[in-house]
Design an enzyme around this catalytic site. Structure first.
Site, PDB file in Angstrom:
ATOM      1  N   TYR A  38      47.364  13.656  43.809  1.00  0.00           N
ATOM      2  CA  TYR A  38      46.083  14.336  43.536  1.00  0.00           C
ATOM      3  C   TYR A  38      46.240  15.855  43.632  1.00  0.00           C
ATOM      4  O   TYR A  38      45.939  16.588  42.690  1.00  0.00           O
ATOM      5  CB  TYR A  38      44.990  13.872  44.521  1.00  0.00           C
ATOM      6  N   THR A  59      40.840  23.112  44.707  1.00  0.00           N
ATOM      7  CA  THR A  59      40.752  22.615  46.090  1.00  0.00           C
ATOM      8  C   THR A  59      41.739  23.325  47.020  1.00  0.00           C
ATOM      9  O   THR A  59      42.811  23.760  46.570  1.00  0.00           O
ATOM     10  CB  THR A  59      41.047  21.102  46.093  1.00  0.00           C
ATOM     11  N   ASP A  60      41.392  23.368  48.292  1.00  0.00           N
ATOM     12  CA  ASP A  60      42.333  23.936  49.277  1.00  0.00           C
ATOM     13  C   ASP A  60      43.588  23.076  49.415  1.00  0.00           C
ATOM     14  O   ASP A  60      44.599  23.520  49.958  1.00  0.00           O
ATOM     15  CB  ASP A  60      41.647  24.136  50.642  1.00  0.00           C
ATOM     16  N   GLU A  61      43.520  21.823  48.937  1.00  0.00           N
ATOM     17  CA  GLU A  61      44.686  20.933  49.079  1.00  0.00           C
ATOM     18  C   GLU A  61      45.904  21.422  48.308  1.00  0.00           C
ATOM     19  O   GLU A  61      47.015  20.987  48.594  1.00  0.00           O
ATOM     20  CB  GLU A  61      44.339  19.522  48.599  1.00  0.00           C
ATOM     21  N   LYS A 120      46.049  18.862  40.744  1.00  0.00           N
ATOM     22  CA  LYS A 120      45.135  20.011  40.805  1.00  0.00           C
ATOM     23  C   LYS A 120      45.922  21.325  40.783  1.00  0.00           C
ATOM     24  O   LYS A 120      45.514  22.299  40.152  1.00  0.00           O
ATOM     25  CB  LYS A 120      44.273  19.946  42.073  1.00  0.00           C
TER      26      LYS A 120
HETATM   27  P1  NAD Z   1      33.817  13.084  42.178  1.00  0.00           P
HETATM   28  O1  NAD Z   1      34.984  12.157  42.195  1.00  0.00           O
HETATM   29  O2  NAD Z   1      32.607  12.758  42.982  1.00  0.00           O
HETATM   30  O3  NAD Z   1      33.308  13.294  40.667  1.00  0.00           O
HETATM   31  C1  NAD Z   1      34.169  13.506  39.604  1.00  0.00           C
HETATM   32  C2  NAD Z   1      33.347  13.441  38.329  1.00  0.00           C
HETATM   33  O4  NAD Z   1      34.221  13.712  37.221  1.00  0.00           O
HETATM   34  C3  NAD Z   1      32.713  12.071  38.071  1.00  0.00           C
HETATM   35  O5  NAD Z   1      31.387  12.231  37.655  1.00  0.00           O
HETATM   36  C4  NAD Z   1      33.560  11.481  36.954  1.00  0.00           C
HETATM   37  O6  NAD Z   1      32.865  10.568  36.132  1.00  0.00           O
HETATM   38  C5  NAD Z   1      33.972  12.746  36.211  1.00  0.00           C
HETATM   39  N1  NAD Z   1      35.200  12.571  35.422  1.00  0.00           N
HETATM   40  C6  NAD Z   1      36.386  12.051  35.845  1.00  0.00           C
HETATM   41  N2  NAD Z   1      37.270  12.047  34.838  1.00  0.00           N
HETATM   42  C7  NAD Z   1      36.646  12.592  33.765  1.00  0.00           C
HETATM   43  C8  NAD Z   1      37.044  12.884  32.435  1.00  0.00           C
HETATM   44  N3  NAD Z   1      38.275  12.583  32.003  1.00  0.00           N
HETATM   45  N4  NAD Z   1      36.163  13.457  31.597  1.00  0.00           N
HETATM   46  C9  NAD Z   1      34.908  13.742  32.022  1.00  0.00           C
HETATM   47  N5  NAD Z   1      34.458  13.479  33.261  1.00  0.00           N
HETATM   48  C10 NAD Z   1      35.326  12.917  34.128  1.00  0.00           C
HETATM   49  O7  NAD Z   1      34.406  14.496  42.551  1.00  0.00           O
HETATM   50  P2  NAD Z   1      33.832  15.660  43.498  1.00  0.00           P
HETATM   51  O8  NAD Z   1      34.148  15.334  44.887  1.00  0.00           O
HETATM   52  O9  NAD Z   1      32.457  15.968  43.082  1.00  0.00           O
HETATM   53  O10 NAD Z   1      34.804  16.856  43.057  1.00  0.00           O
HETATM   54  C11 NAD Z   1      34.472  17.693  41.965  1.00  0.00           C
HETATM   55  C12 NAD Z   1      35.558  18.735  41.798  1.00  0.00           C
HETATM   56  O11 NAD Z   1      35.700  19.483  42.989  1.00  0.00           O
HETATM   57  C13 NAD Z   1      36.935  18.114  41.525  1.00  0.00           C
HETATM   58  O12 NAD Z   1      37.579  18.911  40.578  1.00  0.00           O
HETATM   59  C14 NAD Z   1      37.647  18.183  42.874  1.00  0.00           C
HETATM   60  O13 NAD Z   1      39.030  18.296  42.701  1.00  0.00           O
HETATM   61  C15 NAD Z   1      37.036  19.440  43.453  1.00  0.00           C
HETATM   62  N6  NAD Z   1      36.974  19.486  44.923  1.00  0.00           N
HETATM   63  C16 NAD Z   1      36.368  18.495  45.638  1.00  0.00           C
HETATM   64  C17 NAD Z   1      36.256  18.596  47.029  1.00  0.00           C
HETATM   65  C18 NAD Z   1      35.587  17.545  47.864  1.00  0.00           C
HETATM   66  O14 NAD Z   1      35.625  17.643  49.084  1.00  0.00           O
HETATM   67  N7  NAD Z   1      34.927  16.561  47.294  1.00  0.00           N
HETATM   68  C19 NAD Z   1      36.790  19.724  47.677  1.00  0.00           C
HETATM   69  C20 NAD Z   1      37.434  20.699  46.905  1.00  0.00           C
HETATM   70  C21 NAD Z   1      37.496  20.581  45.533  1.00  0.00           C
HETATM   71  O1  DAU Z   2      40.292  19.508  50.960  1.00  0.00           O
HETATM   72  C1  DAU Z   2      39.550  19.251  49.804  1.00  0.00           C
HETATM   73  C2  DAU Z   2      39.778  17.834  49.383  1.00  0.00           C
HETATM   74  O2  DAU Z   2      39.123  17.018  50.331  1.00  0.00           O
HETATM   75  C3  DAU Z   2      39.307  17.512  47.979  1.00  0.00           C
HETATM   76  O3  DAU Z   2      40.059  18.275  47.072  1.00  0.00           O
HETATM   77  C4  DAU Z   2      39.452  16.028  47.669  1.00  0.00           C
HETATM   78  O4  DAU Z   2      38.910  15.728  46.397  1.00  0.00           O
HETATM   79  C5  DAU Z   2      38.741  15.249  48.725  1.00  0.00           C
HETATM   80  O5  DAU Z   2      38.971  13.865  48.521  1.00  0.00           O
HETATM   81  C6  DAU Z   2      39.200  15.646  50.122  1.00  0.00           C
HETATM   82  O6  DAU Z   2      40.547  15.161  50.412  1.00  0.00           O
HETATM   83  P1  DAU Z   2      40.905  14.554  51.850  1.00  0.00           P
HETATM   84  O7  DAU Z   2      42.061  13.670  51.718  1.00  0.00           O
HETATM   85  O8  DAU Z   2      40.955  15.629  52.888  1.00  0.00           O
HETATM   86  O9  DAU Z   2      39.525  13.738  52.072  1.00  0.00           O
HETATM   87  P2  DAU Z   2      39.236  12.263  52.590  1.00  0.00           P
HETATM   88  O10 DAU Z   2      37.770  12.165  52.779  1.00  0.00           O
HETATM   89  O11 DAU Z   2      39.904  11.224  51.774  1.00  0.00           O
HETATM   90  O12 DAU Z   2      39.929  12.277  54.029  1.00  0.00           O
HETATM   91  C7  DAU Z   2      39.561  13.228  55.017  1.00  0.00           C
HETATM   92  C8  DAU Z   2      40.431  12.970  56.231  1.00  0.00           C
HETATM   93  O13 DAU Z   2      40.058  11.695  56.780  1.00  0.00           O
HETATM   94  C9  DAU Z   2      41.909  12.861  55.925  1.00  0.00           C
HETATM   95  O14 DAU Z   2      42.649  13.393  57.017  1.00  0.00           O
HETATM   96  C10 DAU Z   2      42.168  11.372  55.835  1.00  0.00           C
HETATM   97  C11 DAU Z   2      41.169  10.794  56.818  1.00  0.00           C
HETATM   98  N1  DAU Z   2      40.656   9.452  56.463  1.00  0.00           N
HETATM   99  C12 DAU Z   2      40.078   9.304  55.245  1.00  0.00           C
HETATM  100  C13 DAU Z   2      39.620   8.060  54.851  1.00  0.00           C
HETATM  101  C14 DAU Z   2      38.968   7.880  53.497  1.00  0.00           C
HETATM  102  C15 DAU Z   2      40.777   8.406  57.365  1.00  0.00           C
HETATM  103  O15 DAU Z   2      41.293   8.558  58.492  1.00  0.00           O
HETATM  104  N2  DAU Z   2      40.315   7.182  56.968  1.00  0.00           N
HETATM  105  C16 DAU Z   2      39.754   6.953  55.755  1.00  0.00           C
HETATM  106  O16 DAU Z   2      39.367   5.799  55.461  1.00  0.00           O
END
Ligand code: NAD
Ligand code: DAU
Length: 334
Positions: free
Chosen positions: A147, A123-125, A151
């Protein structure tokens, strides 16, 4: 290519499996997923009967489950993780376990079984917040939350297995994804589904934090490209090129749904809240990547998808979800 996809029942993983099955119907795909609160087999209902797809319920921290699932595969793509920043602030333990230890178990399987490609979905985080400009793949890692620290720890471990053991590993770091099947704890699906239910939209701080949004299908296409054409030992940023403040996102959602602005509740800021994310994706573009989805159309499609698929998110917004809500947003009356 025979693939092991971990965490494929989550948001991005399920979209990626769908992308791959349609594009490469001859690739056998195993999906290993623990089915935590975020894993949902409803995300893959349309492909569960496909002859080249199989689902295994299992934990990436379980050495035997991983080594059995990895047998004979050409590549592992690791999406499995605990992913929600707010949960990592409340209960960080499972983040350290899955995101770091789980990655270690997978890397050991790659080493033991001589697997030819390992993709770590990061992730970019991990770079932390940036006021101006954009992070490149060379920027230092300065994560802010448990988190993003977990990562970053995983990324470090992956890098060490490249340096020390010459394992064929690649890391992708994408920006914030949005689209169908995203668990409604994240900003966009939470606000769409709350607005549909006329519930408050809890906006942290001043609502001016900036995220760079990418439609999930574009991220899947980029991961596919890196899987086939990326170079071992490299990191690839995958940005959306669409930076928006949280209040801008909120206003788009309210406008699309025809809901009033008084649903917005400004609440106490998230601890350690990163102000702005921004990554430079030139390296990915040099592999030939081009975005297929414009932000405005993609967010409209997303709002439409949640509006049309109440069956999916009403089931997900269960009792467990409500308990988390109360803990995370104690000050709001739901
Ligand atoms: P998500 O939370 O929707 O899904 C995570 C999945 O992993 C679920 O299906 C869960 O059951 C599975 N899981 C969790 N722990 C596990 C374990 N111990 N063994 C096997 N399976 C397990 O997540 P997402 O948003 O789809 O993110 C997927 C990947 O992409 C993550 O690695 C996250 O860090 C990365 N990512 C997400 C975002 C985003 O915006 N959602 C952005 C950048 C990177
Ligand atoms: O940047 C990539 C990441 O983006 C992923 O690696 C993470 O898995 C994913 O959860 C996400 O993290 P963020 O913290 O950026 O996403 P989130 O949707 O939780 O929040 C986006 C922005 O919105 C952040 O500035 C917090 C704000 N927010 C979020 C929630 C859930 C609110 O203001 N209110 C809320 O209830």
């Amino acid at each position: 290519m025979k693939l092991l996809i971990t965490g494929g029942a989550g948001f991005i993983g399920s979209n990626f499996i769908r992308h791959m099955i349609h594009k490469y119907p001859d690739y056998p795909i195993t999906n290993l997923d623990k089915l935590t609160y975020a894993g949902n087999l409803d995300n893959l209902k349309d492909i569960e009967g496909h002859s080249n797809y199989r689902f295994l319920r299992g934990d990436i921290c379980d050495v035997k489950a991983v080594s059995d699932a990895a047998e004979g595969v050409d590549a592992i793509i690791n999406f499995a993780a605990e992913t929600h920043v707010d949960r990592s602030i409340l209960e960080p333990g499972s983040f350290i376990q899955t995101d770091i230890y789980g990655t270690y178990v997978l890397l050991e399987a790659v080493k033991a079984q001589g697997i030819k490609r390992y993709l770590q979905i990061s992730t970019d985080e991990v770079y932390g917040s940036i006021e101006g400009g954009s992070f490149t793949e060379e920027s230092p890692l300065t994560p802010s939350s448990p988190y993003s620290a977990s990562k970053a720890g995983a990324d470090m471990l992956v890098h060490s297995y490249w340096k020390t053991f010459h394992l064929p590993v690649i890391i992708t770091r994408s920006s914030n994804n949005f689209g169908p099947y995203q668990y409604p704890e994240k900003l966009i699906p939470l606000f769409i589904t709350n607005a549909l239910e006329d519930k408050p939209l809890p906006l942290y701080g001043d609502g001016l934090n900036v995220r760079d949004w990418i439609y999930v299908s574009d991220n899947c296409a980029a991961i596919d490209l890196v899987l086939h054409q990326g170079r071992d030992g490299e990191v690839y940023n995958i940005g959306g090129g669409t930076e928006r403040t949280n209040i801008e996102i909120t206003e788009i959602i309210l406008r699309e749904l025809g809901k009033p602005g008084d649903l917005i509740r400004y609440i106490k800021d998230r601890p350690g809240h990163d102000r702005r994310y921004s990554i430079d994706s030139s390296k990915l573009k040099s592999l030939g990547f081009k975005h297929q989805y414009g932000f405005e159309d993609a967010i409209r499609n997303t709002v439409r998808w949640y509006s049309a698929n109440e069956w999916w998110w009403k089931k997900v917004k269960s009792e467990d979800f409500k308990r988390f809500y109360k803990k995370a947003y104690g000050e709001i009356e739901w």
